[in-house]
Design a protein around this motif. Sequence first.
Motif, PDB file in Angstrom:
ATOM      1  N   MET A 265       0.843  -1.188   0.000  1.00 43.33           N
ATOM      2  CA  MET A 265       0.000   0.000   0.000  1.00 43.33           C
ATOM      3  C   MET A 265       0.882   1.243   0.000  1.00 43.33           C
ATOM      4  O   MET A 265       1.642   1.483   0.934  1.00 43.33           O
ATOM      5  N   ALA A 266       0.794   2.018  -1.069  1.00 40.27           N
ATOM      6  CA  ALA A 266       1.571   3.258  -1.185  1.00 40.27           C
ATOM      7  C   ALA A 266       0.752   4.279  -1.955  1.00 40.27           C
ATOM      8  O   ALA A 266       0.057   3.925  -2.911  1.00 40.27           O
ATOM      9  N   ASP A 267       0.814   5.524  -1.537  1.00 39.93           N
ATOM     10  CA  ASP A 267       0.015   6.562  -2.183  1.00 39.93           C
ATOM     11  C   ASP A 267       0.433   6.805  -3.629  1.00 39.93           C
ATOM     12  O   ASP A 267      -0.400   7.070  -4.485  1.00 39.93           O
ATOM     13  N   GLU A 268       1.715   6.706  -3.920  1.00 40.45           N
ATOM     14  CA  GLU A 268       2.219   7.039  -5.258  1.00 40.45           C
ATOM     15  C   GLU A 268       3.120   5.926  -5.775  1.00 40.45           C
ATOM     16  O   GLU A 268       4.280   6.150  -6.120  1.00 40.45           O
ATOM     17  N   LEU A 269       2.573   4.713  -5.852  1.00 47.25           N
ATOM     18  CA  LEU A 269       3.386   3.563  -6.241  1.00 47.25           C
ATOM     19  C   LEU A 269       3.900   3.685  -7.669  1.00 47.25           C
ATOM     20  O   LEU A 269       5.078   3.412  -7.941  1.00 47.25           O
ATOM     21  N   THR A 270       3.024   4.094  -8.607  1.00 50.78           N
ATOM     22  CA  THR A 270       3.471   4.200  -9.999  1.00 50.78           C
ATOM     23  C   THR A 270       4.517   5.300 -10.160  1.00 50.78           C
ATOM     24  O   THR A 270       5.466   5.145 -10.930  1.00 50.78           O
ATOM     25  N   ALA A 271       4.335   6.401  -9.436  1.00 47.62           N
ATOM     26  CA  ALA A 271       5.322   7.487  -9.503  1.00 47.62           C
ATOM     27  C   ALA A 271       6.669   7.008  -8.969  1.00 47.62           C
ATOM     28  O   ALA A 271       7.729   7.366  -9.498  1.00 47.62           O
TER      29      ALA A 271
END
Length: 320
Positions: A265-271
């Motif tokens: 779980m991460a807010d900006e995984l793709t970034a």
Amino acid sequence: MPMFKLKEMKFEEGELVAFVSDYVYARLTGELVTDITNAQMTGMADFENGCWDRNLISWAGLYEGDLPSIKNKVEVLFKDVSTKWGKIDLVTSLHDQYAAMNAVGLRAGKDVMLATGTAWVINFRSEKPAYNSSYTVHPGRDIVTGDYGNICTMSSVGAGFDELLRQVDLDYDKLSGFDEALMSMQIPTGSLSFDLDNISACDVEPLQAVSNYMVWSSSLVRHKLEIAGLLNGLEEIIMTGGAGCSKVWPALIADICGVEVKVVMADELTAYGAAIAAAKACGCGTAWELCNIAKIVVYKPRRAGEYNLWYEKFQKELFD
């Protein structure tokens, strides 16, 4: 595929086709460029050779000059570009699914990524492009590894769950208080099926309806892994997106697939995945490890044997 939409569109003279990242490049540098991971999403790119397929773009009513040039490796494309934030370097872009694969360090033949948004998809890397007879696996070139990335579609599982919750008058906040009750639900004694175009929870107790949907969707994950030839030898399912917030869903997927599930779980995984690629292209080390920017929870199979018996006896025939 976008190529069908493009064929239907009417373009004015001087209008060009671009992805968002291409538009950013163009505004900052005056040059229209894209990368193969984005270009292949149109269905008009020859990803084996890293170029536009002339027959396909002609079929769509386009010319090669209407499209951005394709870059086939992660590198610095433009140096010292002047912006209001100062001078910056611009690196090859990545499609969001490929950036996410990069973020979690997906390993070919060892793990897959289950992305659980409005629609669910299974992403995996391979040494050769993967195809299946139902055309639900979409292969493409992975410019980070030099091999291939593959996206297996699973339809709007997340949207179907939202509709189910609406019908039983539950929301995600309320649902989190029922984790223990959901975990103690009995294994089904028959097959489960949902029509995503016509979700119905009539005549079913709310928590039972939720449990049934979670079990059904988890069995759908197993089915997709089986028909893609991925389940045997699979070491780990890396789960991202909203369904990973549940303590129940990942546990069910682990049990029904018989494979460890790692929720990231991460807010900006793709970034983060794009940043790793950019850092490498610029000769920088990765500033943060995944564990420093994400919450990671691992679910090990607990009732795999029981759920396997249920799947083989009732559910597998339904999918076949």
